[in-house]
Design a protein around this motif. Structure first.
Motif, PDB file in Angstrom:
ATOM      1  N   VAL A 135      13.311 -30.362 -11.605  1.00 23.51           N
ATOM      2  CA  VAL A 135      11.929 -30.111 -11.188  1.00 23.51           C
ATOM      3  C   VAL A 135      11.526 -28.658 -11.448  1.00 23.51           C
ATOM      4  CG1 VAL A 135      10.278 -30.218  -9.281  1.00 23.51           C
ATOM      5  CG2 VAL A 135      12.118 -31.880  -9.415  1.00 23.51           C
ATOM      6  N   SER A 136      12.298 -27.711 -10.938  1.00 27.71           N
ATOM      7  CA  SER A 136      11.905 -26.297 -10.963  1.00 27.71           C
ATOM      8  C   SER A 136      11.728 -25.767 -12.380  1.00 27.71           C
ATOM      9  CB  SER A 136      12.946 -25.448 -10.239  1.00 27.71           C
ATOM     10  OG  SER A 136      13.030 -25.811  -8.880  1.00 27.71           O
ATOM     11  N   GLU A 137      10.780 -24.830 -12.511  1.00 32.39           N
ATOM     12  CA  GLU A 137      10.529 -24.172 -13.787  1.00 32.39           C
ATOM     13  C   GLU A 137      10.486 -22.666 -13.563  1.00 32.39           C
ATOM     14  OE1 GLU A 137       7.085 -25.907 -15.651  1.00 32.39           O
ATOM     15  OE2 GLU A 137       7.909 -27.937 -15.548  1.00 32.39           O
ATOM     16  N   ARG A 138      10.536 -21.903 -14.638  1.00 35.19           N
ATOM     17  CA  ARG A 138      10.567 -20.440 -14.509  1.00 35.19           C
ATOM     18  C   ARG A 138       9.340 -19.915 -13.762  1.00 35.19           C
ATOM     19  NH1 ARG A 138      14.573 -17.702 -17.063  1.00 35.19           N
ATOM     20  NH2 ARG A 138      15.636 -18.754 -18.780  1.00 35.19           N
ATOM     21  N   GLY A 139       8.224 -20.565 -13.956  1.00 38.00           N
ATOM     22  CA  GLY A 139       7.016 -20.142 -13.259  1.00 38.00           C
ATOM     23  C   GLY A 139       6.972 -20.554 -11.807  1.00 38.00           C
ATOM     24  N   GLY A 140       7.985 -21.301 -11.353  1.00 33.77           N
ATOM     25  CA  GLY A 140       8.028 -21.770  -9.968  1.00 33.77           C
ATOM     26  C   GLY A 140       7.581 -23.208  -9.846  1.00 33.77           C
ATOM     27  N   THR A 141       7.860 -23.791  -8.683  1.00 31.59           N
ATOM     28  CA  THR A 141       7.538 -25.192  -8.421  1.00 31.59           C
ATOM     29  C   THR A 141       6.581 -25.349  -7.250  1.00 31.59           C
ATOM     30  OG1 THR A 141       9.768 -25.748  -9.165  1.00 31.59           O
ATOM     31  CG2 THR A 141       8.581 -27.470  -8.030  1.00 31.59           C
ATOM     32  N   ALA A 142       6.390 -24.295  -6.475  1.00 30.44           N
ATOM     33  CA  ALA A 142       5.647 -24.423  -5.218  1.00 30.44           C
ATOM     34  C   ALA A 142       4.235 -24.963  -5.417  1.00 30.44           C
ATOM     35  CB  ALA A 142       5.586 -23.072  -4.516  1.00 30.44           C
ATOM     36  N   ASN A 143       3.582 -24.628  -6.518  1.00 26.57           N
ATOM     37  CA  ASN A 143       2.206 -25.066  -6.762  1.00 26.57           C
ATOM     38  C   ASN A 143       2.140 -26.255  -7.720  1.00 26.57           C
ATOM     39  OD1 ASN A 143       0.694 -23.067  -5.176  1.00 26.57           O
ATOM     40  ND2 ASN A 143       1.626 -21.610  -6.582  1.00 26.57           N
ATOM     41  N   PHE A 144       3.114 -27.154  -7.599  1.00 31.17           N
ATOM     42  CA  PHE A 144       3.145 -28.322  -8.479  1.00 31.17           C
ATOM     43  C   PHE A 144       1.904 -29.190  -8.326  1.00 31.17           C
ATOM     44  CE2 PHE A 144       4.986 -29.676  -4.496  1.00 31.17           C
ATOM     45  CZ  PHE A 144       4.478 -30.952  -4.301  1.00 31.17           C
ATOM     46  N   ALA A 151      -1.655 -24.713 -14.215  1.00 36.53           N
ATOM     47  CA  ALA A 151      -0.728 -24.304 -13.154  1.00 36.53           C
ATOM     48  C   ALA A 151       0.281 -25.414 -12.891  1.00 36.53           C
ATOM     49  CB  ALA A 151      -1.505 -23.978 -11.883  1.00 36.53           C
ATOM     50  N   GLY A 152       1.309 -25.072 -12.146  1.00 37.25           N
ATOM     51  CA  GLY A 152       2.286 -26.082 -11.754  1.00 37.25           C
ATOM     52  C   GLY A 152       3.209 -26.495 -12.881  1.00 37.25           C
ATOM     53  N   ILE A 153       3.652 -27.752 -12.841  1.00 38.03           N
ATOM     54  CA  ILE A 153       4.617 -28.290 -13.805  1.00 38.03           C
ATOM     55  C   ILE A 153       4.063 -28.215 -15.223  1.00 38.03           C
ATOM     56  CG2 ILE A 153       5.927 -30.332 -14.501  1.00 38.03           C
ATOM     57  CD1 ILE A 153       6.886 -29.166 -11.855  1.00 38.03           C
ATOM     58  N   GLN A 154       4.870 -27.627 -16.132  1.00 42.69           N
ATOM     59  CA  GLN A 154       4.442 -27.475 -17.521  1.00 42.69           C
ATOM     60  C   GLN A 154       5.410 -28.096 -18.522  1.00 42.69           C
ATOM     61  OE1 GLN A 154       1.351 -26.173 -18.407  1.00 42.69           O
ATOM     62  NE2 GLN A 154       1.048 -26.247 -16.180  1.00 42.69           N
ATOM     63  N   LEU A 155       6.440 -28.784 -18.065  1.00 47.23           N
ATOM     64  CA  LEU A 155       7.248 -29.590 -18.980  1.00 47.23           C
ATOM     65  C   LEU A 155       6.421 -30.809 -19.343  1.00 47.23           C
ATOM     66  CD1 LEU A 155      10.058 -29.988 -20.343  1.00 47.23           C
ATOM     67  CD2 LEU A 155      10.630 -31.441 -18.382  1.00 47.23           C
ATOM     68  N   VAL A 156       6.073 -30.950 -20.609  1.00 52.16           N
ATOM     69  CA  VAL A 156       5.099 -31.953 -21.037  1.00 52.16           C
ATOM     70  C   VAL A 156       5.799 -33.120 -21.721  1.00 52.16           C
ATOM     71  CG1 VAL A 156       3.092 -32.389 -22.497  1.00 52.16           C
ATOM     72  CG2 VAL A 156       3.298 -30.218 -21.283  1.00 52.16           C
ATOM     73  N   ALA A 157       5.403 -34.330 -21.354  1.00 48.49           N
ATOM     74  CA  ALA A 157       5.866 -35.554 -22.003  1.00 48.49           C
ATOM     75  C   ALA A 157       4.654 -36.246 -22.618  1.00 48.49           C
ATOM     76  CB  ALA A 157       6.563 -36.466 -21.009  1.00 48.49           C
ATOM     77  N   ASP A 158       4.570 -36.236 -23.932  1.00 45.42           N
ATOM     78  CA  ASP A 158       3.453 -36.848 -24.650  1.00 45.42           C
ATOM     79  C   ASP A 158       3.856 -38.238 -25.123  1.00 45.42           C
ATOM     80  OD1 ASP A 158       1.562 -34.667 -24.586  1.00 45.42           O
ATOM     81  OD2 ASP A 158       2.879 -33.615 -25.996  1.00 45.42           O
ATOM     82  N   ARG A 159       2.978 -39.206 -24.874  1.00 46.03           N
ATOM     83  CA  ARG A 159       3.260 -40.558 -25.329  1.00 46.03           C
ATOM     84  C   ARG A 159       2.960 -40.673 -26.818  1.00 46.03           C
ATOM     85  NH1 ARG A 159       1.739 -45.859 -25.894  1.00 46.03           N
ATOM     86  NH2 ARG A 159       3.072 -47.376 -24.810  1.00 46.03           N
ATOM     87  N   VAL A 191      10.824 -34.302 -13.606  1.00 43.82           N
ATOM     88  CA  VAL A 191       9.389 -34.361 -13.322  1.00 43.82           C
ATOM     89  C   VAL A 191       8.660 -33.702 -14.485  1.00 43.82           C
ATOM     90  CG1 VAL A 191       7.535 -33.670 -11.758  1.00 43.82           C
ATOM     91  CG2 VAL A 191       9.771 -34.364 -10.845  1.00 43.82           C
ATOM     92  N   VAL A 192       7.695 -34.434 -15.060  1.00 49.18           N
ATOM     93  CA  VAL A 192       7.013 -33.986 -16.275  1.00 49.18           C
ATOM     94  C   VAL A 192       5.503 -34.123 -16.108  1.00 49.18           C
ATOM     95  CG1 VAL A 192       8.946 -34.616 -17.777  1.00 49.18           C
ATOM     96  CG2 VAL A 192       7.158 -36.306 -17.288  1.00 49.18           C
ATOM     97  N   ARG A 193       4.788 -33.451 -16.998  1.00 45.73           N
ATOM     98  CA  ARG A 193       3.332 -33.586 -17.077  1.00 45.73           C
ATOM     99  C   ARG A 193       3.019 -34.610 -18.168  1.00 45.73           C
ATOM    100  NH1 ARG A 193      -1.244 -30.933 -15.621  1.00 45.73           N
ATOM    101  NH2 ARG A 193      -0.004 -29.457 -14.410  1.00 45.73           N
ATOM    102  N   THR A 194       2.416 -35.718 -17.780  1.00 39.13           N
ATOM    103  CA  THR A 194       2.056 -36.758 -18.748  1.00 39.13           C
ATOM    104  C   THR A 194       0.572 -36.741 -19.082  1.00 39.13           C
ATOM    105  OG1 THR A 194       2.020 -38.285 -16.844  1.00 39.13           O
ATOM    106  CG2 THR A 194       3.953 -38.351 -18.277  1.00 39.13           C
ATOM    107  N   ASP A 195      -0.164 -35.828 -18.463  1.00 37.66           N
ATOM    108  CA  ASP A 195      -1.594 -35.666 -18.749  1.00 37.66           C
ATOM    109  C   ASP A 195      -1.864 -34.171 -18.881  1.00 37.66           C
ATOM    110  OD1 ASP A 195      -4.348 -35.504 -18.819  1.00 37.66           O
ATOM    111  OD2 ASP A 195      -4.682 -36.697 -17.010  1.00 37.66           O
ATOM    112  N   ARG A 196      -2.137 -33.732 -20.110  1.00 35.72           N
ATOM    113  CA  ARG A 196      -2.343 -32.304 -20.351  1.00 35.72           C
ATOM    114  C   ARG A 196      -3.638 -31.780 -19.739  1.00 35.72           C
ATOM    115  NH1 ARG A 196       0.573 -29.740 -24.614  1.00 35.72           N
ATOM    116  NH2 ARG A 196       2.142 -31.107 -25.566  1.00 35.72           N
ATOM    117  N   ALA A 197      -4.573 -32.669 -19.405  1.00 32.25           N
ATOM    118  CA  ALA A 197      -5.883 -32.238 -18.920  1.00 32.25           C
ATOM    119  C   ALA A 197      -6.041 -32.363 -17.411  1.00 32.25           C
ATOM    120  CB  ALA A 197      -6.987 -33.033 -19.609  1.00 32.25           C
TER     121      ALA A 197
END
Length: 435
Positions: A135-144, A151-159, A191-197
């Motif tokens: 879950v955690s990223e270098r920028g932190g996880t608190a504002n997921f 902001a928040g999670i920036q590991l991106v999973a594109d379909r 935990v990933v970002r599946t919606d970039r917007a």
């Protein structure tokens, strides 16, 4: 239910078994591993201990019996974890993270995912299976759950066409994720970002990444404490996973909240255990050390009063942890505010306990031939890990308490309080709201 703090015969047996394992198996291995300069070697040195823990059922006792697990209650797990952590809190973190990675499958996973991974974890009696919570990223996880997509999670999973997701980005601090050989855990729940917007309440999901998946690099983090567990930086470069490995689509925020609620009393009892270890040493020291006086220092009022305060804080922390675990047994998936209170109270109160115990021991607490130096290092971890106290844990409790459904009597009266997306986002600031 009557208010009852008695342990059942089965729980007393569990406590005895865990204490014997901790002292006879865990202690000598952890003491050696803690001295190793190489962080990965320190982790690998614990594999024989992990194998024995697996044979005893400790590594999967929290999984339901229907999938081959031990079916233990949350309170049962706390009883075992306290005994292990009183000797070394790093090693039980491996067990905790197995739970953080696998328990979300019960709420958000498909039946096929549960059958594959829960059964594989429960069937392991040799200590090979590991699951990672990523879950955690270098920028932190608190504002997921921040409303801004920046902001928040920036590991991106594109379909992509053809039924797969392509993952790019980085995770920092995941535990177990590198596996025993840095080729990956058997499965990593990421935990990933599946919606970039979208913002954090609608853009996050989770994906199961299996061992051997190409495109991932693991770099071990060299830590001050908890050296018997592994933390890594994971770099994802065009990592491809099948779409059937996705879960909690658009509800990754809730998955994070539910998971850190489950783990909160476990992390809390771990803090209590480290404080207990320091207290037991300080009490024995005070009963025998004279400081060149005519009698043991426990006969001095200042020492006696300080030991009394130390013991009280440990008892309070333990029973708050038991209460939180019991509430979660009664109301599965709930207890967010109580869990946050427990985690913050115990993590910070137990730090003070360790420092007070060092004051009792005096300058000898700095001597590495005594255990106080290790207790001090380990105590520094608890306010920082498992959803840090300064941010996420307090924010989660704050969000639940701000909801109209919350009452000051909710926990003492054992009333249900489901967690909703409306309770998220407290303390985050959207870019559009800035002056």
């Amino acid at each position: 239910m009557p208010i009852d703090f008695d342990l059942s015969p089965e729980q007393r047996t569990l406590k005895k078994t865990a204490r014997e394992f901790a002292h006879e198996v865990l202690r000598p291995a952890a003491e050696r591993a803690d001295t190793l300069a190489d962080a990965q070697e320190a982790f690998r040195a614990m594999k024989p201990v992990y194998a024995q823990a697996a044979a005893l059922g400790f590594t999967s006792m929290f999984l339901p019996r229907e999938y081959g697990g031990g079916g233990a209650s949350n309170v049962d797990f706390l009883i075992a974890i306290e005994e292990l952590c009183a000797v070394d809190p790093g090693f039980p973190t491996i067990l905790l993270v197995n739970g953080l990675a696998l328990m979300p499958l019960l709420r958000y996973g498909t039946e096929e995912q549960r059958e594959i991974w829960l059964r594989r974890a429960a069937a392991d009696t040799t200590g090979d299976f590991l699951a990672g919570w990523v879950v955690s990223e270098r920028g932190g996880t608190a504002n997921f759950d921040h409303p801004s997509p920046q902001a928040g999670i920036q590991l991106v999973a594109d379909r992509r066409p053809g039924g797969e997701y392509v993952i790019n980005g980085e995770k920092h601090w995941p535990c177990n994720a590198g596996g025993w050989d840095l080729q990956g855990a058997d499965v990593n729940l990421c935990v990933v970002r599946t919606d970039r917007a979208g913002g954090g309440k609608e853009a996050l999901s989770a994906v199961l990444v299996e061992r051997g998946t190409p495109g991932i690099r693991y770099e071990v983090i060299d830590k001050l404490a908890h050296r018997t567990c592994q933390n890594v930086t994971m770099t994802f470069r065009n990592v491809r996973v099948p779409e059937e490995n996705l879960l909690a689509r658009g509800d990754g925020d809730l998955l994070i909240n539910h998971d850190f609620t489950w783990s909160a009393p476990i992390a809390s009892i771990a803090a209590v255990a480290v404080a207990r270890g320091a207290y037991e040493f300080a009490l024995k020291w005070a009963r025998t050390f004279t400081g060149a006086g005519s009698g043991p220092i426990i006969q001095h009022q200042a020492v006696g009063h300080l030991l009394t305060d130390v013991a009280a804080r440990i008892e309070a922390g333990r029973y708050l942890s038991w209460k939180a675990a019991h509430y979660m047994d009664r109301h599965p998936g709930q207890g967010h505010a109580l869990g946050g209170m427990d985690k913050t109270f115990c993590g910070e109160a137990m730090q003070r306990v360790v420092v007070d115990c060092m004051r009792i021991v005096g300058v000898n607490a700095l001597d590495r031939k005594f255990p106080m130096e290790k207790y001090y290092r380990e105590s520094m971890v608890f306010p920082l890990y498992d959803a840090g106290n300064l941010a996420m844990q307090r924010r989660r409790a704050w969000g639940a308490m701000a909801d109209p459904a919350f009452s000051p009597d909710v926990f003492v009266d054992d009333l249900p309080l489901p967690f909703t997306k409306a309770m998220e986002g407290f303390g985050t600031v959207s870019e559009v709201d800035r002056p």
